[in-house]
Design a protein around this motif. Sequence first.
Motif, short mmCIF file in Angstrom:
data_model
loop_
_atom_site.label_atom_id
_atom_site.label_comp_id
_atom_site.label_asym_id
_atom_site.label_seq_id
_atom_site.Cartn_x
_atom_site.Cartn_y
_atom_site.Cartn_z
N VAL A 6 17.58 14.54 58.53
CA VAL A 6 16.38 14.85 57.74
C VAL A 6 16.33 13.98 56.49
CG1 VAL A 6 15.24 16.64 56.37
CG2 VAL A 6 16.12 17.18 58.66
N ILE A 7 17.44 13.85 55.79
CA ILE A 7 17.46 13.04 54.57
C ILE A 7 17.11 11.60 54.86
CG2 ILE A 7 19.01 12.06 52.81
CD1 ILE A 7 20.45 14.83 52.81
N PHE A 8 17.77 10.99 55.85
CA PHE A 8 17.51 9.58 56.13
C PHE A 8 16.11 9.36 56.69
CE2 PHE A 8 22.28 9.23 56.29
CZ PHE A 8 22.38 8.46 55.14
N ALA A 9 15.63 10.27 57.51
CA ALA A 9 14.27 10.13 58.04
C ALA A 9 13.23 10.29 56.93
CB ALA A 9 14.03 11.15 59.16
N ALA A 10 13.45 11.24 56.03
CA ALA A 10 12.52 11.43 54.91
C ALA A 10 12.52 10.22 53.99
CB ALA A 10 12.89 12.70 54.14
N LEU A 11 13.69 9.66 53.72
CA LEU A 11 13.76 8.46 52.89
C LEU A 11 13.08 7.28 53.58
CD1 LEU A 11 17.39 8.75 51.47
CD2 LEU A 11 15.23 9.01 50.20
N ALA A 12 13.27 7.15 54.88
CA ALA A 12 12.61 6.08 55.64
C ALA A 12 11.09 6.25 55.57
CB ALA A 12 13.09 6.08 57.09
N ALA A 13 10.62 7.47 55.72
CA ALA A 13 9.18 7.73 55.64
C ALA A 13 8.66 7.39 54.25
CB ALA A 13 8.88 9.19 55.99
N PHE A 59 1.22 5.30 59.19
CA PHE A 59 1.19 6.14 60.39
C PHE A 59 2.60 6.44 60.88
CE2 PHE A 59 -3.10 3.95 61.24
CZ PHE A 59 -3.74 4.79 60.35
N LEU A 60 3.51 5.46 60.80
CA LEU A 60 4.90 5.72 61.17
C LEU A 60 5.53 6.76 60.25
CD1 LEU A 60 6.16 2.13 62.04
CD2 LEU A 60 5.53 3.96 63.62
N ALA A 61 5.20 6.67 58.97
CA ALA A 61 5.71 7.66 58.01
C ALA A 61 5.16 9.05 58.33
CB ALA A 61 5.34 7.24 56.59
N ILE A 62 3.89 9.12 58.67
CA ILE A 62 3.28 10.42 58.99
C ILE A 62 3.90 11.02 60.25
CG2 ILE A 62 1.15 11.54 59.78
CD1 ILE A 62 -0.34 9.61 57.83
N ILE A 63 4.08 10.22 61.27
CA ILE A 63 4.71 10.70 62.52
C ILE A 63 6.10 11.26 62.21
CG2 ILE A 63 5.74 9.94 64.71
CD1 ILE A 63 3.35 7.91 64.86
N THR A 64 6.85 10.52 61.40
CA THR A 64 8.19 10.96 61.03
C THR A 64 8.15 12.26 60.24
OG1 THR A 64 8.96 8.66 61.02
CG2 THR A 64 10.30 10.27 59.81
N ALA A 65 7.26 12.34 59.27
CA ALA A 65 7.15 13.53 58.43
C ALA A 65 6.74 14.76 59.25
CB ALA A 65 6.16 13.30 57.29
N VAL A 66 5.79 14.60 60.15
CA VAL A 66 5.39 15.72 61.00
C VAL A 66 6.57 16.16 61.86
CG1 VAL A 66 3.89 16.41 62.93
CG2 VAL A 66 2.93 15.14 60.99
N GLY A 67 7.32 15.20 62.37
CA GLY A 67 8.51 15.53 63.14
C GLY A 67 9.51 16.34 62.33
N VAL A 69 8.89 18.23 59.74
CA VAL A 69 8.35 19.57 59.50
C VAL A 69 8.56 20.45 60.73
CG1 VAL A 69 6.19 20.85 59.16
CG2 VAL A 69 6.68 18.85 57.75
N LEU A 70 8.37 19.88 61.90
CA LEU A 70 8.50 20.65 63.14
C LEU A 70 9.94 20.91 63.56
CD1 LEU A 70 5.61 19.16 65.30
CD2 LEU A 70 5.70 21.38 64.15
N LEU A 71 10.89 20.20 62.98
CA LEU A 71 12.29 20.41 63.37
C LEU A 71 12.71 21.87 63.23
CD1 LEU A 71 14.43 17.38 62.10
CD2 LEU A 71 14.15 18.19 64.45
N GLY A 72 12.17 22.55 62.23
CA GLY A 72 12.56 23.94 62.00
C GLY A 72 12.06 24.90 63.05
N SER A 73 10.86 24.68 63.58
CA SER A 73 10.26 25.64 64.50
C SER A 73 10.20 25.14 65.95
CB SER A 73 8.86 26.03 64.04
OG SER A 73 8.03 24.88 64.00
N GLU A 74 9.96 23.88 66.11
CA GLU A 74 9.86 23.26 67.44
C GLU A 74 10.84 22.10 67.49
OE1 GLU A 74 7.89 24.30 69.91
OE2 GLU A 74 7.02 25.90 68.70
N ARG A 75 12.12 22.43 67.63
CA ARG A 75 13.19 21.43 67.48
C ARG A 75 13.00 20.20 68.38
NH1 ARG A 75 17.63 21.75 64.71
NH2 ARG A 75 19.43 20.48 65.21
N GLY A 76 12.70 20.40 69.63
CA GLY A 76 12.55 19.29 70.56
C GLY A 76 11.38 18.39 70.20
N THR A 77 10.25 19.01 69.91
CA THR A 77 9.06 18.24 69.53
C THR A 77 9.28 17.52 68.21
OG1 THR A 77 7.65 19.84 70.67
CG2 THR A 77 6.59 18.40 69.07
#
Length: 125
Positions: A6-13, A59-67, A69-77
């Motif tokens: 989460v940290i590295f993906a958020a920083l990348a976004a 758009f890549l940042a948005i895709i990552t950020a949405v992912g 956010v969804l990690l908590g409720s829809e882990r696979g998605t």
Amino acid sequence: MTILAVIFAALAAALHVYIWVLESFRWTEPATRKTFGTSESDAQVTRPLAYNQGFYNLFLAIITAVGLVLLGSERGTGAALALAGTGSMLAAALVLVTHDRSMARAAITQGTLPALAVVFLLLQL
């Protein structure tokens, strides 16, 4: 491992949002031209291309950020979206350096956080 992903993906976004700002709104500014090694005349000519490319980064940042956010409720998605975003960021960095070795520093800057995110996202699956 998930917290590191989460940290590295958020920083990348966040980095790619910053790149969006530079490419889409500050492309002709002296500091941005210096960062990208572009002359004033080349920046004027390439401005429409940079504007478009900047939005790809957003758009890549948005895709990552949405992912993330969804990690908590829809882990696979969430993981799939975060991997799609960070994997694309990493692939773009690899394309940059394989096309022009003089762009290695830019590719490392652009690709390190996504690479770490991809590793930790894959480890948490």
